[in-house]
Design a protein around this motif. Structure first.
Motif, short mmCIF file in Angstrom:
data_model
loop_
_atom_site.label_atom_id
_atom_site.label_comp_id
_atom_site.label_asym_id
_atom_site.label_seq_id
_atom_site.Cartn_x
_atom_site.Cartn_y
_atom_site.Cartn_z
N VAL A 140 66.89 -20.39 -33.89
CA VAL A 140 65.64 -19.85 -34.42
C VAL A 140 65.32 -20.51 -35.75
CG1 VAL A 140 64.50 -17.76 -35.27
CG2 VAL A 140 65.88 -17.66 -33.20
N LEU A 141 66.31 -20.62 -36.60
CA LEU A 141 66.10 -21.24 -37.91
C LEU A 141 65.69 -22.71 -37.76
CD1 LEU A 141 66.23 -20.79 -40.96
CD2 LEU A 141 68.62 -21.52 -40.87
N LYS A 142 66.31 -23.42 -36.84
CA LYS A 142 65.95 -24.83 -36.61
C LYS A 142 64.51 -24.97 -36.15
CE LYS A 142 70.65 -26.24 -35.54
NZ LYS A 142 71.58 -26.67 -34.49
N VAL A 143 64.08 -24.08 -35.24
CA VAL A 143 62.70 -24.13 -34.75
C VAL A 143 61.73 -23.81 -35.88
CG1 VAL A 143 61.05 -23.03 -33.19
CG2 VAL A 143 63.34 -23.58 -32.37
N LEU A 144 62.06 -22.82 -36.70
CA LEU A 144 61.17 -22.45 -37.81
C LEU A 144 61.06 -23.58 -38.83
CD1 LEU A 144 62.25 -18.75 -38.29
CD2 LEU A 144 60.16 -19.60 -37.23
N TRP A 145 62.16 -24.27 -39.09
CA TRP A 145 62.12 -25.40 -40.02
C TRP A 145 61.35 -26.58 -39.44
CZ3 TRP A 145 67.91 -25.47 -41.80
CH2 TRP A 145 68.09 -24.51 -42.81
N ALA A 146 61.33 -26.72 -38.13
CA ALA A 146 60.62 -27.83 -37.48
C ALA A 146 59.11 -27.64 -37.54
CB ALA A 146 61.07 -27.97 -36.03
N HIS A 147 58.65 -26.39 -37.69
CA HIS A 147 57.21 -26.10 -37.72
C HIS A 147 56.90 -25.20 -38.93
CE1 HIS A 147 57.01 -27.62 -33.60
NE2 HIS A 147 58.11 -26.93 -33.38
N PRO A 148 57.01 -25.75 -40.14
CA PRO A 148 56.91 -24.89 -41.33
C PRO A 148 55.52 -24.31 -41.60
CG PRO A 148 57.07 -27.19 -41.98
CD PRO A 148 57.27 -27.13 -40.49
N GLU A 149 54.46 -24.96 -41.19
CA GLU A 149 53.11 -24.50 -41.54
C GLU A 149 52.35 -23.90 -40.36
OE1 GLU A 149 51.97 -24.49 -44.66
OE2 GLU A 149 53.90 -25.30 -45.27
N ASP A 150 52.92 -23.91 -39.18
CA ASP A 150 52.22 -23.45 -37.98
C ASP A 150 52.37 -21.93 -37.82
OD1 ASP A 150 51.01 -23.11 -35.55
OD2 ASP A 150 52.15 -24.68 -34.53
N PRO A 151 51.27 -21.16 -37.92
CA PRO A 151 51.38 -19.70 -37.81
C PRO A 151 51.85 -19.24 -36.42
CG PRO A 151 49.09 -20.36 -38.08
CD PRO A 151 49.92 -21.59 -38.23
N GLN A 152 51.61 -20.07 -35.40
CA GLN A 152 52.08 -19.73 -34.07
C GLN A 152 53.60 -19.62 -34.03
OE1 GLN A 152 50.99 -22.61 -31.12
NE2 GLN A 152 51.51 -21.28 -29.41
N TYR A 153 54.27 -20.40 -34.87
CA TYR A 153 55.72 -20.40 -34.94
C TYR A 153 56.24 -19.46 -36.03
CZ TYR A 153 55.86 -24.39 -31.80
OH TYR A 153 55.74 -25.21 -30.71
N GLN A 154 55.52 -19.34 -37.12
CA GLN A 154 56.02 -18.58 -38.26
C GLN A 154 55.78 -17.08 -38.14
OE1 GLN A 154 57.91 -19.86 -40.74
NE2 GLN A 154 57.85 -21.73 -39.54
N CYS A 155 54.68 -16.67 -37.52
CA CYS A 155 54.34 -15.25 -37.41
C CYS A 155 54.93 -14.67 -36.13
CB CYS A 155 52.83 -15.07 -37.42
SG CYS A 155 52.06 -15.65 -38.94
N SER A 156 55.28 -13.39 -36.20
CA SER A 156 55.87 -12.73 -35.03
C SER A 156 54.83 -12.47 -33.95
CB SER A 156 56.52 -11.42 -35.44
OG SER A 156 55.54 -10.45 -35.73
N LEU A 157 55.30 -12.00 -32.82
CA LEU A 157 54.38 -11.67 -31.71
C LEU A 157 53.35 -10.65 -32.10
CD1 LEU A 157 56.87 -11.23 -28.73
CD2 LEU A 157 55.20 -13.03 -29.02
N TRP A 158 53.69 -9.80 -33.03
CA TRP A 158 52.85 -8.66 -33.35
C TRP A 158 51.95 -8.89 -34.56
CZ3 TRP A 158 54.01 -6.76 -28.99
CH2 TRP A 158 55.31 -6.76 -28.53
N HIS A 159 51.84 -10.12 -35.06
CA HIS A 159 51.09 -10.35 -36.30
C HIS A 159 49.59 -10.10 -36.15
CE1 HIS A 159 50.21 -14.31 -34.55
NE2 HIS A 159 49.25 -14.42 -35.45
N LEU A 160 49.06 -10.12 -34.94
CA LEU A 160 47.63 -9.88 -34.75
C LEU A 160 47.29 -8.39 -34.67
CD1 LEU A 160 46.78 -12.65 -32.14
CD2 LEU A 160 46.34 -12.67 -34.59
N TYR A 161 48.29 -7.55 -34.54
CA TYR A 161 48.07 -6.12 -34.43
C TYR A 161 48.24 -5.45 -35.79
CZ TYR A 161 48.63 -7.21 -29.52
OH TYR A 161 48.48 -7.75 -28.28
N PRO A 162 47.32 -4.56 -36.16
CA PRO A 162 47.46 -3.88 -37.45
C PRO A 162 48.64 -2.92 -37.43
CG PRO A 162 45.57 -3.02 -36.26
CD PRO A 162 46.12 -4.16 -35.46
N ILE A 163 49.26 -2.76 -38.59
CA ILE A 163 50.43 -1.87 -38.70
C ILE A 163 49.97 -0.44 -38.76
CG2 ILE A 163 52.40 -1.25 -40.12
CD1 ILE A 163 52.56 -4.13 -41.00
#
Length: 115
Positions: free
Chosen positions: A92-115
């Motif tokens: 997971v850490l390797k994938v996140l480092w490979a795509h540092p600026e892409d919100p599709q990779y950095q944000c969780s599945l639930w980032h579009l839903y309000p808390i």
């Protein structure tokens, strides 16, 4: 006992096909989907690798062992799990480092839903 047994295939006409020839609806010389001529191999491999990476991240999001994932990025969640000694996957850490600026990779599945 004089009844003749009928099969479902008896109601359809028999079609003989040429051996080695194209099947129904195929033209001679037309490339089949997924073979050369459609997309270069590098693009196919890159798309497959992206799907694999996104699936790794989805599985990380859905694993409750590492705590809640709403309201923070995947990297923050990974770091929190590491600090708590929960041993989050290094993939997971390797994938996140490979795509540092892409919100599709950095944000969780639930980032579009309000808390």
């Amino acid at each position: 006992m004089g009844r003749k047994r009928r099969l479902i295939t008896d109601s359809f006409p028999k079609v003989k096909r040429r051996k080695g020839g194209p099947g129904p609806g195929k033209e001679d010389g037309a490339p089949e989907p997924g073979l050369r001529g459609e997309e270069p191999c590098e693009e196919i491999l890159a798309a497959h690798l992206d799907e694999t990476h996104l699936e790794i991240l989805r599985q990380f999001d859905l694993n409750r062992h590492f705590g809640p994932c709403t309201g923070i990025t995947r990297l923050q969640r990974w770091e929190r799990a590491e600090q708590l000694g929960l041993e989050p996957p290094q993939e997971v850490l390797k994938v996140l480092w490979a795509h540092p600026e892409d919100p599709q990779y950095q944000c969780s599945l639930w980032h579009l839903y309000p808390i």
